[in-house]
Enzyme design. Structure first.
Site, PDB file in Angstrom:
ATOM      1  N   SER A 251      18.138  60.253  50.374  1.00 30.62           N
ATOM      2  CA  SER A 251      16.751  59.790  50.286  1.00 30.62           C
ATOM      3  C   SER A 251      16.723  58.333  49.852  1.00 30.62           C
ATOM      4  O   SER A 251      17.196  57.999  48.767  1.00 30.62           O
ATOM      5  CB  SER A 251      15.973  60.646  49.286  1.00 30.62           C
ATOM      6  OG  SER A 251      15.988  61.997  49.670  1.00 30.62           O
TER       7      SER A 251
ATOM      8  N   GLU B  93      14.987  54.609  45.868  1.00 27.80           N
ATOM      9  CA  GLU B  93      15.839  55.445  45.035  1.00 27.80           C
ATOM     10  C   GLU B  93      17.255  54.889  45.050  1.00 27.80           C
ATOM     11  O   GLU B  93      17.985  54.974  44.072  1.00 27.80           O
ATOM     12  CB  GLU B  93      15.811  56.887  45.555  1.00 27.80           C
ATOM     13  CG  GLU B  93      16.625  57.863  44.727  1.00 27.80           C
ATOM     14  CD  GLU B  93      16.458  59.301  45.214  1.00 27.80           C
ATOM     15  OE1 GLU B  93      17.461  60.020  45.190  1.00 27.80           O
ATOM     16  OE2 GLU B  93      15.340  59.683  45.614  1.00 27.80           O
TER      17      GLU B  93
ATOM     18  N   ARG C 161      14.679  60.544  38.747  1.00 20.17           N
ATOM     19  CA  ARG C 161      15.765  59.742  39.324  1.00 20.17           C
ATOM     20  C   ARG C 161      16.163  58.577  38.419  1.00 20.17           C
ATOM     21  O   ARG C 161      16.502  57.491  38.903  1.00 20.17           O
ATOM     22  CB  ARG C 161      15.391  59.239  40.717  1.00 20.17           C
ATOM     23  CG  ARG C 161      15.030  60.312  41.707  1.00 20.17           C
ATOM     24  CD  ARG C 161      16.188  61.281  41.990  1.00 20.17           C
ATOM     25  NE  ARG C 161      15.750  62.344  42.881  1.00 20.17           N
ATOM     26  CZ  ARG C 161      15.277  63.501  42.471  1.00 20.17           C
ATOM     27  NH1 ARG C 161      15.173  63.763  41.169  1.00 20.17           N
ATOM     28  NH2 ARG C 161      14.899  64.428  43.325  1.00 20.17           N
TER      29      ARG C 161
END
Length: 340
Positions: free
Chosen positions: A240, A336, A164
């Site tokens: 998320s 995230e 990520r």
């Protein structure tokens, strides 16, 4: 190029947080940047880059210039017997791109169906789902320097892709605007389904797996996501909220003594990835509401805006979840989502 003042960002963030930007600018081509930089009022302020706003939590009004790329053209740039290379404008909707590729019977993006946002965010965030990541197919990323307008191109190996993250998120935050992304995709007869994710593999009969097409995998991913993921059109969310944490083998063994059912995935770097959703749910947070923000009842990894929540309310909820997971498991959950 479009410039708007005192502009509401509510349509440009999937949390549906009602904040405003001093200026909102849509860039379509390289020559737009020198024109913008010639405006002393704009040049005197900080510039912040966003894509579709599907991975951002705004916690206050933005006294800055918000810049986004609206260039959304797609073209096939190269083809051989096994592969097709496509160059895609950063402003194109990501799911629309995935849909196009599976309709062309191309392998590579089908596991990433229904991820919200735009193509430009894919290399920045190295988006991923169901065992696939953007870096698996990206060959080049073309960017525009927001200070000089210079066009700078990066090969895959130069992007410093990680879980990520990428060089665009690390070293070039709010400096390089992604303009185009090139993907290498496999033709139908030269690729196969990526079913390393157990939940996706188990969704197909064993005998069907060798015969799967990109469209069949795509359809199954869409089906699973709709069942598990809260619809941002109903409850604002950014997908998320936390990354799945990585822990050492030593600490993993220690946790197993207390939590023998701890789900995990061993990485090639000999670390253990623990599902953040499991940690959150087993800390008692799934479905919990706090003012106008909540943890989704569908999936504990999703924080949602029940309607009218401020970004600060959502941030405070995330902070409390982090504290409880840290206290119970000794694991820090890293967001995230980019919190501004």
């Amino acid at each position: 190029m479009h410039i708007q003042a005192n502009y509401s960002l509510k349509p440009h963030n999937s949390f549906k947080v009602d904040v405003s930007a001093k200026y909102f600018v849509e860039v379509t081509k390289q020559s737009d940047i020198p024109v913008l930089r010639s405006d002393l009022k704009l040049t005197s302020m900080p510039w912040v880059i966003i894509g579709g706003g599907s991975n951002i939590l705004f916690t206050h009004d933005m006294n800055c210039v918000i810049v986004t790329c609206s260039y959304d053209k797609l073209k096939v740039v190269k083809e051989d017997e096994e592969n097709v290379w496509i160059s895609v404008g950063a402003g194109m909707n990501w799911h629309d791109l995935v849909t196009y590729t599976v309709e062309q019977n191309l392998w590579g993006l089908e596991n990433l169906a229904l991820i919200p946002g735009k193509v430009g965010a894919a290399p920045v965030q190295n988006i991923g789902a169901y065992g696939a990541e953007a870096r698996d197919t990206i060959t080049r990323v073309q960017t525009l320097n927001l200070f000089s307008g210079e066009r700078i191109e990066f090969r895959n190996s130069e992007c410093n892709f990680g879980y990520r993250t990428s060089i665009f998120k690390q070293s070039y935050t709010n400096q390089l605007l992604v303009h185009r992304v090139t993907f290498r995709l496999r033709k139908l007869s030269h690729g196969r389904a990526n079913l390393v994710y157990d939940h996706l593999r188990d969704a197909f009969p064993h005998e069907q797996i060798p015969k799967l097409t990109p469209k069949e995998v795509y359809d199954k991913v869409v089906e699973i996501r709709k069942l598990r993921v809260p619809d941002p059109r109903i409850y604002g969310n950014a997908g998320s909220f936390f990354k799945n944490p990585l822990i050492t083998p030593e600490y993993f063994e220690k946790l197993l003594e207390t939590y023998p059912d701890l789900p995990h995935h061993k990485t090639v770097e000999n670390q253990y990835k623990i599902p953040a959703a499991w940690l959150i749910e087993n800390s008692g947070w799934k479905g919990v509401k706090q003012e106008k923000a909540a943890v989704s009842e569908k999936h504990a990894l999703f924080l949602v805006n029940l309607g009218g929540a401020s970004g600060e309310e959502i941030r405070q909820l995330a902070h409390k979840i982090q504290g409880d997971v840290d206290q119970k498991y000794g694991i820090h959950l890293e967001p995230e989502v980019i919190i501004i």
